[in-house]
Design a protein around this motif. Structure first.
Motif, PDB file in Angstrom:
ATOM      1  N   PRO A 130       0.862  -1.188  -0.044  1.00 40.56           N
ATOM      2  CA  PRO A 130      -0.045  -0.028   0.121  1.00 40.56           C
ATOM      3  C   PRO A 130       0.872   1.370   0.095  1.00 40.56           C
ATOM      4  CG  PRO A 130      -0.455  -1.430   1.599  1.00 40.56           C
ATOM      5  CD  PRO A 130       0.622  -1.969   1.062  1.00 40.56           C
ATOM      6  N   SER A 131       0.342   2.308  -0.460  1.00 40.88           N
ATOM      7  CA  SER A 131       0.980   3.625  -0.544  1.00 40.88           C
ATOM      8  C   SER A 131       1.448   4.179   0.652  1.00 40.88           C
ATOM      9  CB  SER A 131       0.447   4.435  -1.740  1.00 40.88           C
ATOM     10  OG  SER A 131      -0.728   4.895  -1.080  1.00 40.88           O
ATOM     11  N   VAL A 132       0.711   3.955   1.688  1.00 44.04           N
ATOM     12  CA  VAL A 132       0.954   4.491   2.764  1.00 44.04           C
ATOM     13  C   VAL A 132       2.376   3.792   3.733  1.00 44.04           C
ATOM     14  CG1 VAL A 132      -0.685   5.728   4.634  1.00 44.04           C
ATOM     15  CG2 VAL A 132      -0.959   3.400   3.848  1.00 44.04           C
ATOM     16  N   ILE A 133       2.551   2.689   3.239  1.00 41.19           N
ATOM     17  CA  ILE A 133       3.766   1.997   3.797  1.00 41.19           C
ATOM     18  C   ILE A 133       5.081   2.470   2.825  1.00 41.19           C
ATOM     19  CG2 ILE A 133       4.874  -0.222   3.974  1.00 41.19           C
ATOM     20  CD1 ILE A 133       2.268  -0.438   5.281  1.00 41.19           C
ATOM     21  N   TYR A 134       4.660   2.941   1.718  1.00 39.45           N
ATOM     22  CA  TYR A 134       5.772   3.551   0.925  1.00 39.45           C
ATOM     23  C   TYR A 134       6.058   5.010   1.608  1.00 39.45           C
ATOM     24  CZ  TYR A 134       6.236   0.180  -2.799  1.00 39.45           C
ATOM     25  OH  TYR A 134       6.451  -0.917  -3.702  1.00 39.45           O
ATOM     26  N   GLY A 135       4.951   5.609   1.866  1.00 43.46           N
ATOM     27  CA  GLY A 135       5.139   6.794   2.414  1.00 43.46           C
ATOM     28  C   GLY A 135       5.977   6.772   3.754  1.00 43.46           C
ATOM     29  N   MET A 136       5.548   6.010   4.507  1.00 44.04           N
ATOM     30  CA  MET A 136       6.164   5.813   5.834  1.00 44.04           C
ATOM     31  C   MET A 136       7.790   5.482   5.702  1.00 44.04           C
ATOM     32  SD  MET A 136       5.116   3.222   8.943  1.00 44.04           S
ATOM     33  CE  MET A 136       6.274   2.121   8.969  1.00 44.04           C
ATOM     34  N   TRP A 137       7.868   4.711   4.717  1.00 42.37           N
ATOM     35  CA  TRP A 137       9.350   4.230   4.367  1.00 42.37           C
ATOM     36  C   TRP A 137       9.940   5.375   3.956  1.00 42.37           C
ATOM     37  CZ3 TRP A 137      12.348   3.507  -0.073  1.00 42.37           C
ATOM     38  CH2 TRP A 137      13.480   2.965   0.081  1.00 42.37           C
ATOM     39  N   GLY A 138       9.329   6.370   3.068  1.00 45.53           N
ATOM     40  CA  GLY A 138      10.069   7.481   2.724  1.00 45.53           C
ATOM     41  C   GLY A 138      10.339   8.371   3.943  1.00 45.53           C
ATOM     42  N   VAL A 139       9.518   8.531   4.837  1.00 45.82           N
ATOM     43  CA  VAL A 139       9.547   9.406   5.990  1.00 45.82           C
ATOM     44  C   VAL A 139      10.790   8.861   6.787  1.00 45.82           C
ATOM     45  CG1 VAL A 139       8.453  10.133   8.159  1.00 45.82           C
ATOM     46  CG2 VAL A 139       7.308  10.181   5.963  1.00 45.82           C
ATOM     47  N   LEU A 140      10.863   7.500   6.941  1.00 42.91           N
ATOM     48  CA  LEU A 140      11.916   7.005   7.832  1.00 42.91           C
ATOM     49  C   LEU A 140      13.135   7.029   7.230  1.00 42.91           C
ATOM     50  CD1 LEU A 140      10.028   3.954   9.307  1.00 42.91           C
ATOM     51  CD2 LEU A 140      10.605   5.870  10.603  1.00 42.91           C
ATOM     52  N   VAL A 141      13.222   6.534   5.952  1.00 44.76           N
ATOM     53  CA  VAL A 141      14.547   6.263   5.211  1.00 44.76           C
ATOM     54  C   VAL A 141      14.829   7.618   4.174  1.00 44.76           C
ATOM     55  CG1 VAL A 141      15.763   4.889   3.723  1.00 44.76           C
ATOM     56  CG2 VAL A 141      14.450   3.859   5.570  1.00 44.76           C
ATOM     57  N   VAL A 142      14.006   7.726   3.283  1.00 44.47           N
ATOM     58  CA  VAL A 142      14.407   8.679   2.118  1.00 44.47           C
ATOM     59  C   VAL A 142      14.570  10.289   2.677  1.00 44.47           C
ATOM     60  CG1 VAL A 142      13.685   9.634  -0.070  1.00 44.47           C
ATOM     61  CG2 VAL A 142      13.255   7.359   0.693  1.00 44.47           C
ATOM     62  N   VAL A 143      13.691  10.541   3.411  1.00 48.01           N
ATOM     63  CA  VAL A 143      13.648  11.932   3.769  1.00 48.01           C
ATOM     64  C   VAL A 143      15.112  12.272   4.590  1.00 48.01           C
ATOM     65  CG1 VAL A 143      12.296  13.669   5.324  1.00 48.01           C
ATOM     66  CG2 VAL A 143      11.236  12.274   3.792  1.00 48.01           C
ATOM     67  N   PRO A 144      15.312  11.419   5.494  1.00 41.54           N
ATOM     68  CA  PRO A 144      16.632  11.762   6.512  1.00 41.54           C
ATOM     69  C   PRO A 144      17.862  11.696   5.625  1.00 41.54           C
ATOM     70  CG  PRO A 144      15.314   9.994   7.494  1.00 41.54           C
ATOM     71  CD  PRO A 144      14.624  10.467   6.302  1.00 41.54           C
ATOM     72  N   VAL A 145      17.787  10.597   4.574  1.00 39.88           N
ATOM     73  CA  VAL A 145      18.919  10.514   3.657  1.00 39.88           C
ATOM     74  C   VAL A 145      19.254  11.923   2.791  1.00 39.88           C
ATOM     75  CG1 VAL A 145      20.173   9.643   1.876  1.00 39.88           C
ATOM     76  CG2 VAL A 145      19.195   8.268   3.521  1.00 39.88           C
ATOM     77  N   VAL A 146      18.135  12.430   2.109  1.00 34.80           N
ATOM     78  CA  VAL A 146      17.989  13.799   1.533  1.00 34.80           C
ATOM     79  C   VAL A 146      18.305  14.923   2.387  1.00 34.80           C
ATOM     80  CG1 VAL A 146      16.672  15.228   0.304  1.00 34.80           C
ATOM     81  CG2 VAL A 146      16.290  12.998  -0.196  1.00 34.80           C
ATOM     82  N   GLN A 147      17.888  15.000   3.558  1.00 33.66           N
ATOM     83  CA  GLN A 147      18.023  16.088   4.590  1.00 33.66           C
ATOM     84  C   GLN A 147      19.811  16.095   5.017  1.00 33.66           C
ATOM     85  OE1 GLN A 147      16.358  15.805   8.380  1.00 33.66           O
ATOM     86  NE2 GLN A 147      16.516  17.693   8.703  1.00 33.66           N
ATOM     87  N   THR A 148      20.190  15.205   5.420  1.00 36.62           N
ATOM     88  CA  THR A 148      21.608  14.937   5.822  1.00 36.62           C
ATOM     89  C   THR A 148      22.607  14.880   5.006  1.00 36.62           C
ATOM     90  OG1 THR A 148      21.391  12.643   6.462  1.00 36.62           O
ATOM     91  CG2 THR A 148      20.489  14.224   8.353  1.00 36.62           C
ATOM     92  N   THR A 149      22.394  13.896   3.966  1.00 32.66           N
ATOM     93  CA  THR A 149      23.337  13.739   3.059  1.00 32.66           C
ATOM     94  C   THR A 149      23.319  14.332   1.478  1.00 32.66           C
ATOM     95  OG1 THR A 149      23.437  11.728   4.129  1.00 32.66           O
ATOM     96  CG2 THR A 149      24.939  11.668   2.324  1.00 32.66           C
ATOM     97  N   VAL A 150      22.427  14.193   1.055  1.00 35.62           N
ATOM     98  CA  VAL A 150      22.237  14.440  -0.442  1.00 35.62           C
ATOM     99  C   VAL A 150      21.940  15.989  -0.739  1.00 35.62           C
ATOM    100  CG1 VAL A 150      20.880  14.020  -2.884  1.00 35.62           C
ATOM    101  CG2 VAL A 150      20.837  12.189  -0.949  1.00 35.62           C
ATOM    102  N   ALA A 151      21.168  16.444   0.107  1.00 32.62           N
ATOM    103  CA  ALA A 151      21.072  18.225  -0.103  1.00 32.62           C
ATOM    104  C   ALA A 151      22.337  18.894   0.240  1.00 32.62           C
ATOM    105  CB  ALA A 151      19.809  18.610   0.757  1.00 32.62           C
TER     106      ALA A 151
END
Lengths: 318, 291
Positions: A130-151
């Motif tokens: 389900p898309s909420v699971i992808y969303g939650m995974w995004g919040v837990l994994v993708v967002v922090p990586v973008v914030q601390t590393t990629v950006a």
């Protein structure tokens, strides 16, 4: 004599009953099939009808190109949301396309049967999450990586290029949404592209290899050109999926109604706008109308993409 | 062989190796992403998952970190998806039978119906949510279990019909022809021969639609509402697991956010179980089919 006639008649009449039942069923079933078109028609007409009040106060060009969205002041400019939708979708497709194309080519041309049987359920499960699971995974994994590393990395590596400058202290951004979207549509894309590649006749491959081409040369000069229109259709289908994706994007994109300038800016796609505001839309005049118009805009784009890709894919796969 | 063509051949080989590497990389990353998602769910959700969480509705102060669980959402989701699937099935079966019984595969009308279904399938769930919301208003309902069920039924309908249709298409043409040849009407053939032959496939399609329904958040957000009570009436709002994940994740309290992880784990387990059952069904029943 009577009995003989009876013998002869009974199966006759039973056949008659069966035939009549068949005719009635046929009539009923065909009516029920009409229901499908009714649903499609009802969705479009209801949205058109509900969005009508808006057009008395706002013109269509103003609605589509306006930059300010302030429902309490009667300002309904959809442009930030349109751009938000196109940015996230475009980025998602840009990430998903190479990933899916390479995977599909490998599965169709190189993979052993064992690999295929292992990958199939993986793709099915990924497509079923389900898309909420992808969303939650995004919040837990993708967002922090973008914030601390990629950006920070991109800001430092490409000074002066606005697209890569980060003025957003959080990781909730177009980039995060694009990554999550790419992961969500990749399994669908791979499955369709794989089928399209398999639909290219084996004889063509054999002919190419018979004159000495390698496997990769065969793919590059024979299979891919033959499959191009189907692959494009698959891409359009993936795009329309991404355009309408709501929850996962809403959770990672930041939801700020401004014109995005950089990959690290937050954005506010149309589905997120609808999902976030339906609660208060009844209390402000024209607000519900404007949201319905936004939904209609989204629907019309998705519908045309869908019709286009369905027709093309059908032609390819037959 | 002259040196030039040898060089060209070597370049071609390098190119192939490079692309082969990229292709393997792409495929491996797809598999690893699934692993990553499942691992994240397990690591975050497992420590919080408890019997209390899945056996109780929220108690007072639950969203501040108080006691209770997500039974309201689990039951609500099961009711919503079951009701939606049932309703969709009732609407779907006649269409499926019409497509397979009376329209030969290549007719224009069949192609048109399938196109309409594909288009419906592609409509975003948020639009179904809006559509369900408008229907709900016109019926004079408020956000309720019933409104959620109706909306999910619309969402699941194309998935269900196309899923069943695809399975029924695998029926060998000879089987249909021999049934018709001994005098069975098309209706008899569909009900007594084709549906028996494809029953596991049909059940699989139902399970897939159920899985799609239970995981969808955007469509029930408007229509089913959310409540801390267990669902008891069709006309009361009902909670759902996807929204439980969404709302709990949105609170500022870590204890509540952790319950979102556990709710997500529960939802994923339900969906994985459904997926495994349908896989098992297909492999189990495949051997009884006429080929």
């Amino acid at each position: 004599m009577n009995t003989a006639a009876g013998w002869a008649k009974r199966p006759e009449s039973r056949t008659g009953v069966r035939k009549q039942r068949n005719r009635i069923a046929r009539r009923l079933f065909s009516i029920s099939a009409g229901f499908i078109f009714l649903v499609l028609f009802a969705i479009v007409t209801m949205l058109v009808q509900r969005s009508l009040p808006l057009w008395q106060n706002v013109s269509l060009p103003d609605f589509l190109t306006g930059r300010v969205w302030k429902p309490d002041q009667g300002l309904f400019g959809l442009l930030p949301f349109i751009l938000g939708t196109f940015w996230t979708t475009g980025l998602g497709i840009a990430f998903a396309l190479p990933l899916s194309l390479f995977s599909a080519i490998y599965l169709a041309e190189y993979a052993r049967p064992l690999t295929r049987t292992v990958i199939k359920p993986v793709l099915d499960i990924l497509a079923g999450i389900p898309s909420v699971i992808y969303g939650m995974w995004g919040v837990l994994v993708v967002v922090p990586v973008v914030q601390t590393t990629v950006a920070p990395l991109f800001s430092r590596a490409f000074p002066g290029i606005g697209l890569f400058q980060s003025s957003n202290p959080t990781g909730f951004s177009i980039l995060s949404a694009g990554i999550v979207l790419a992961i969500m549509i990749a399994p669908i894309l791979i499955a369709i592209m794989y089928e399209i590649l398999l639909a290219v006749p084996v004889g063509l491959r054999e002919a190419s290899m018979a004159v000495g081409a390698s496997r990769w040369q065969t793919i590059k000069y024979i299979v891919l050109p033959k499959a191009t229109s189907g692959l494009i259709a698959a891409m359009i289908l993936g795009t329309s999926r991404a355009l309408g994706e709501t929850m996962a994007v809403l959770m990672v994109v930041g939801n700020v109604a401004a014109l995005p300038r950089s990959l690290f800016d937050p954005a506010y796609p149309i589905p997120a706008l609808i999902a976030n505001n339906y609660g208060e839309m009844m209390s402000i005049p024209l607000y519900d109308s404007a949201l319905m118009a936004a939904a209609l805009f989204l629907l019309l784009i998705v519908l045309s993409f869908n019709i286009l890709s369905s027709l093309a894919l059908r032609r390819m796969l037959q | 062989m002259n040196p030039q063509s040898r060089l060209r051949r070597r370049l071609a080989r390098i190119e192939e190796t490079a692309f082969l590497f990229l292709m393997r990389l792409a495929l491996i990353s797809v598999v690893m992403i699934l692993g990553w998602i499942l691992a994240t769910l397990l690591i975050k959700g497992m420590p919080v998952l408890s019997w209390e969480l899945i056996s109780q509705p929220p108690q007072g102060g639950y969203y501040l970190g108080g006691k209770g669980g997500i039974l309201n959402a689990i039951l609500g989701s099961l009711y919503l998806a079951a009701g939606g699937t049932l309703l969709a099935l009732i609407a779907a079966l006649p269409v499926v039978f019409y497509l397979t019984t009376y329209l030969h595969q290549k007719t224009r009308r069949a192609a048109l119906i399938r196109l309409a279904l594909d288009v419906l399938w592609g409509i975003p769930s948020i639009v179904y949510g809006v559509f369900g919301f408008l229907i709900m208003l016109s019926l004079g309902l408020r956000a309720s279990l019933l409104a959620g069920i109706i909306t999910l039924a619309f969402l699941e309908l194309p998935i269900l019909i196309r899923g069943m249709d695809e399975f029924i298409r695998t029926t060998p043409e000879e089987l249909v022809q021999s049934s018709l040849a001994v005098g069975a009407t098309p209706l008899d053939t569909t009900l007594k021969v084709i549906s028996r032959q494809t029953l596991p496939g049909l059940i699989t399609a139902v399970l897939l639609a159920f899985g799609r329904g239970i995981g969808d958040a955007a469509s029930v957000l408007f229509t089913a509402g959310y409540t801390d009570h267990l669902p008891t009436s069709l006309f009361e709002p009902a909670a759902s697991l996807p929204l439980a994940v969404f709302f709990q994740l949105g609170t500022p309290f870590p204890a509540v956010q952790q319950r979102a992880y556990a709710s997500a784990l529960v939802l994923t387990i339900i969906i994985l179980v459904i997926s495994f059952i349908s896989r098992w069904l297909i492999s189990r029943f495949n051997k009884y089919l006429v080929r």
